[in-house]
Design an enzyme around this catalytic site. Structure first.
Site, PDB file in Angstrom:
ATOM      1  N   HIS A 186      -7.873   1.209   7.926  1.00  0.00           N
ATOM      2  CA  HIS A 186      -6.471   0.871   8.259  1.00  0.00           C
ATOM      3  C   HIS A 186      -6.392  -0.444   9.034  1.00  0.00           C
ATOM      4  CE1 HIS A 186      -5.113   5.388   8.133  1.00  0.00           C
ATOM      5  NE2 HIS A 186      -4.897   4.793   6.971  1.00  0.00           N
TER       6      HIS A 186
ATOM      7  N   ARG B 100      -6.338  -5.876  -1.512  1.00  0.00           N
ATOM      8  CA  ARG B 100      -6.839  -5.018  -0.449  1.00  0.00           C
ATOM      9  C   ARG B 100      -8.178  -4.479  -0.932  1.00  0.00           C
ATOM     10  NH1 ARG B 100      -5.573   1.091   0.301  1.00  0.00           N
ATOM     11  NH2 ARG B 100      -6.672   1.503   2.228  1.00  0.00           N
TER      12      ARG B 100
ATOM     13  N   ASP C 164       2.358  17.276   3.176  1.00  0.00           N
ATOM     14  CA  ASP C 164       3.447  16.329   3.433  1.00  0.00           C
ATOM     15  C   ASP C 164       4.111  16.739   4.752  1.00  0.00           C
ATOM     16  OD1 ASP C 164       6.135  15.219   3.452  1.00  0.00           O
ATOM     17  OD2 ASP C 164       5.677  14.568   1.420  1.00  0.00           O
TER      18      ASP C 164
ATOM     19  N   GLU D  82       6.454   6.225  11.925  1.00  0.00           N
ATOM     20  CA  GLU D  82       7.717   5.485  11.897  1.00  0.00           C
ATOM     21  C   GLU D  82       8.920   6.414  11.803  1.00  0.00           C
ATOM     22  OE1 GLU D  82       7.479   2.597   8.665  1.00  0.00           O
ATOM     23  OE2 GLU D  82       5.422   2.163   9.275  1.00  0.00           O
TER      24      GLU D  82
ATOM     25  N   LYS E 201      -0.758  -0.207  -6.411  1.00  0.00           N
ATOM     26  CA  LYS E 201       0.480  -0.645  -5.780  1.00  0.00           C
ATOM     27  C   LYS E 201       0.468  -2.169  -5.883  1.00  0.00           C
ATOM     28  CE  LYS E 201       2.630   0.551  -1.372  1.00  0.00           C
ATOM     29  NZ  LYS E 201       2.348   1.078  -0.051  1.00  0.00           N
TER      30      LYS E 201
ATOM     31  N   ASN F 260      -2.975  -3.544  -4.361  1.00  0.00           N
ATOM     32  CA  ASN F 260      -3.528  -2.541  -3.452  1.00  0.00           C
ATOM     33  C   ASN F 260      -3.910  -1.332  -4.321  1.00  0.00           C
ATOM     34  OD1 ASN F 260      -3.998  -0.575  -1.565  1.00  0.00           O
ATOM     35  ND2 ASN F 260      -2.167  -0.997  -0.344  1.00  0.00           N
TER      36      ASN F 260
ATOM     37  N   ARG G 181       6.848  16.017   6.136  1.00  0.00           N
ATOM     38  CA  ARG G 181       8.261  16.433   6.070  1.00  0.00           C
ATOM     39  C   ARG G 181       8.373  17.925   5.759  1.00  0.00           C
ATOM     40  NH1 ARG G 181       9.606  11.291   2.559  1.00  0.00           N
ATOM     41  NH2 ARG G 181       7.566  11.930   1.908  1.00  0.00           N
TER      42      ARG G 181
ATOM     43  N   GLU H  90       1.429  -3.461   5.040  1.00  0.00           N
ATOM     44  CA  GLU H  90       0.090  -3.959   4.710  1.00  0.00           C
ATOM     45  C   GLU H  90       0.137  -5.043   3.636  1.00  0.00           C
ATOM     46  OE1 GLU H  90      -1.125   0.210   4.262  1.00  0.00           O
ATOM     47  OE2 GLU H  90      -3.044  -0.389   5.103  1.00  0.00           O
TER      48      GLU H  90
ATOM     49  N   ARG I 230      -7.335  15.752   5.029  1.00  0.00           N
ATOM     50  CA  ARG I 230      -8.690  15.542   5.581  1.00  0.00           C
ATOM     51  C   ARG I 230      -8.814  16.205   6.951  1.00  0.00           C
ATOM     52  NH1 ARG I 230      -8.655   9.211   4.885  1.00  0.00           N
ATOM     53  NH2 ARG I 230      -6.941   9.448   3.427  1.00  0.00           N
TER      54      ARG I 230
HETATM   55  P1  AMP Z   1       2.322   6.923   4.385  1.00  0.00           P
HETATM   56  O1  AMP Z   1       0.942   7.338   3.956  1.00  0.00           O
HETATM   57  O2  AMP Z   1       2.328   5.909   5.477  1.00  0.00           O
HETATM   58  O3  AMP Z   1       3.220   6.565   3.239  1.00  0.00           O
HETATM   59  O4  AMP Z   1       3.000   8.244   5.038  1.00  0.00           O
HETATM   60  C1  AMP Z   1       3.160   9.417   4.311  1.00  0.00           C
HETATM   61  C2  AMP Z   1       3.478  10.542   5.267  1.00  0.00           C
HETATM   62  O5  AMP Z   1       4.659  10.218   6.018  1.00  0.00           O
HETATM   63  C3  AMP Z   1       3.753  11.866   4.567  1.00  0.00           C
HETATM   64  O6  AMP Z   1       3.089  12.914   5.243  1.00  0.00           O
HETATM   65  C4  AMP Z   1       5.249  12.017   4.743  1.00  0.00           C
HETATM   66  O7  AMP Z   1       5.634  13.358   4.775  1.00  0.00           O
HETATM   67  C5  AMP Z   1       5.439  11.385   6.097  1.00  0.00           C
HETATM   68  N1  AMP Z   1       6.856  11.113   6.366  1.00  0.00           N
HETATM   69  C6  AMP Z   1       7.662  10.221   5.782  1.00  0.00           C
HETATM   70  N2  AMP Z   1       8.921  10.339   6.281  1.00  0.00           N
HETATM   71  C7  AMP Z   1       8.882  11.343   7.219  1.00  0.00           C
HETATM   72  C8  AMP Z   1       9.842  11.941   8.083  1.00  0.00           C
HETATM   73  N3  AMP Z   1      11.109  11.541   8.115  1.00  0.00           N
HETATM   74  N4  AMP Z   1       9.421  12.923   8.915  1.00  0.00           N
HETATM   75  C9  AMP Z   1       8.145  13.344   8.907  1.00  0.00           C
HETATM   76  N5  AMP Z   1       7.191  12.814   8.110  1.00  0.00           N
HETATM   77  C10 AMP Z   1       7.561  11.820   7.280  1.00  0.00           C
END
Ligand code: AMP
Length: 413
Positions: free
Chosen positions: A195, A106, A297, A348, A23, A16, A299, A399, A256
């Site tokens: 996606h 991918r 991010d 998730e 990845k 990927n 979080r 994925e 974005r």
């Molecule tokens: P992905 O592109 O699917 O890997 O998702 C990345 C995004 O998921 C980033 O913005 C992370 O901050 C967010 N993320 C992962 N764990 C959490 C969490 N516990 N709470 C809020 N956002 C999260």
């Protein structure tokens, strides 16, 4: 020669490639058990690094080449693939290429040419190359992955799984823009959606979880990660999706902008003198959550908001409001739904984003149970109130596993 023929083809490798990352995952073909999972990051930059986890039996072993930042400066995807094969060999996860039954790739953009995963041949490679203008950052990296692995072992069957293909079922009224029709005919300007591998995977998982035939279900799939997209899935087929000709359209994302008035770039050019390149960069890399509150991010955004940062709170409200608008739009497009699926890193893991996105939708049959929503789990689960008309599901996406399964389908029909 004799020895080669005795080697069992028992593994599937999935690649990927992002614009500056690779990845990879290695699966056991029998049960899709994950044998190794790795990442080469910051390809083409000063501090490239690579790491890989692999499992022996039920024990996990780490083989993380860190701190390797100084040792590695991975110039391009070709070198990244060499490093990947070195790591797989050194860890004994893949000692001979002959152990591979197939390699799945991918590929981000399949245009209108690919409705399904395909076995890769010269014609497929030429078509992916022709589609580079539609995905200039991704398709070249995907092609390098295909070419380098093909050069190394031309006899191993390779499969391309496209991010766009699941959305090829979208009808014209949802994919044609309000632009001169000739732009579609001559320049392929239309909605493609992305996606697709993730949406397809979680939708299948939803049907299994709900114990219903996919041909009976109407679903909204919300992939909320660094990139975010919504898809309306009718009886197993995508009938609309929020990303467009490129992954810039739709929901607000980490960096974005998502949907904006298309006149804004012209206004910016006129008023600020920004160049086309600068505006493209602004909309792709400095907008979304990052543009609103300085963090991409989620979080960090949630943490800042909890500390009272007004910009972060606003970013969360905007993010969730956009999701809610798409839920409403796709409920109308589908004439009612059976379930909403949350997936991707944010979907998730963030109970707050799920709660806010579904807030005040009780009149439309959506009612989240706060206890179920707040319980932490990495398993597929329902978070709706028992009597709610619409099920709300959290489904971890995968994925790479989906690509591995599609690859096996084509190499072992
Ligand atoms: P992905 O592109 O699917 O890997 O998702 C990345 C995004 O998921 C980033 O913005 C992370 O901050 C967010 N993320 C992962 N764990 C959490 C969490 N516990 N709470 C809020 N956002 C999260």
């Amino acid at each position: 020669m004799l020895e080669t023929t005795r080697i069992k083809k028992i593994k599937i490798l999935v690649l990927n490639s992002g614009s500056s990352s690779l990845k990879f995952q290695l699966f056991d073909i029998k049960n899709f058990h994950l044998l190794a999972s790795g990442l080469v990051e910051q390809i083409g930059e000063k501090h490239s690094f690579a790491h890989m986890k692999y499992a022996t039996g039920i024990h996990q072993k780490e083989n993380i080449r860190q701190p390797a930042c100084q040792d590695y400066s991975v110039a391009d995807h070709q070198q990244a693939i060499e490093i990947m094969f070195d790591m797989l060999k050194e860890s004994s996860c893949l000692t001979r290429m002959e152990e591979l039954a197939g390699i799945g790739h991918r590929v981000v953009h399949g245009g209108e040419d690919f409705h399904d995963p395909v076995l890769i041949n010269d014609q497929v490679i030429a078509t992916i190359e022709r589609l580079i203008p539609l995905a200039p950052l991704h398709n070249p990296a995907n092609l390098t992955g295909i070419r380098v692995t093909k050069q190394r072992s031309p006899e191993i069957p390779q499969v391309a799984v496209f991010d766009t293909s699941c959305h090829q079922s979208i009808p014209g009224h949802a994919y044609i823009y309000g632009l001169p029709y000739t732009l579609y005919e001559k320049q392929q300007v239309r909605r493609y959606g992305f996606h697709g591998t993730s949406h397809h995977y979680v939708v299948q998982q939803a049907a299994i979880y709900l114990d219903k035939k996919i041909s009976k279900l109407k679903l909204i799939s919300l992939h909320l990660g660094n990139g975010t997209s919504a898809a309306a899935i009718q009886y197993g087929k995508s009938i609309d999706t929020s990303m467009g000709m490129t992954p810039l359209e739709g929901l607000i994302m980490g960096t974005r902008c998502g949907d904006i008035d298309p006149a804004i770039p012209f206004y910016l050019a006129r008023e600020t003198g920004m160049t086309l390149q600068e505006i493209e960069d602004l909309l792709n890399k400095r907008s979304g959550l990052k543009g609103i509150c300085g963090q991409n991010d989620m979080r960090a955004v949630v943490k800042q908001a909890a500390k009272g940062d007004a910009g972060s709170e606003l970013a969360i409200r905007i993010f969730c409001y956009h999701i809610k608008k798409y839920i409403g739009a796709y409920m109308a497009a589908l004439n009612g739904i059976d379930a909403i699926i949350f997936t991707g890193g944010i979907g998730e893991n963030s109970n707050l984003i799920r709660e806010r996105s579904c807030e005040n939708l009780q009149n439309l049959g959506v009612d989240i149970d706060p206890v179920k929503n707040n319980a932490s789990s990495n398993k597929i689960r329902g978070i709706h109130c028992d009597l709610a008309q619409v099920k709300v599901l959290v489904i971890p996406t995968n994925e790479e596993l989906a690509i591995a399964m599609q690859t096996v389908k084509l190499v072992h029909p």
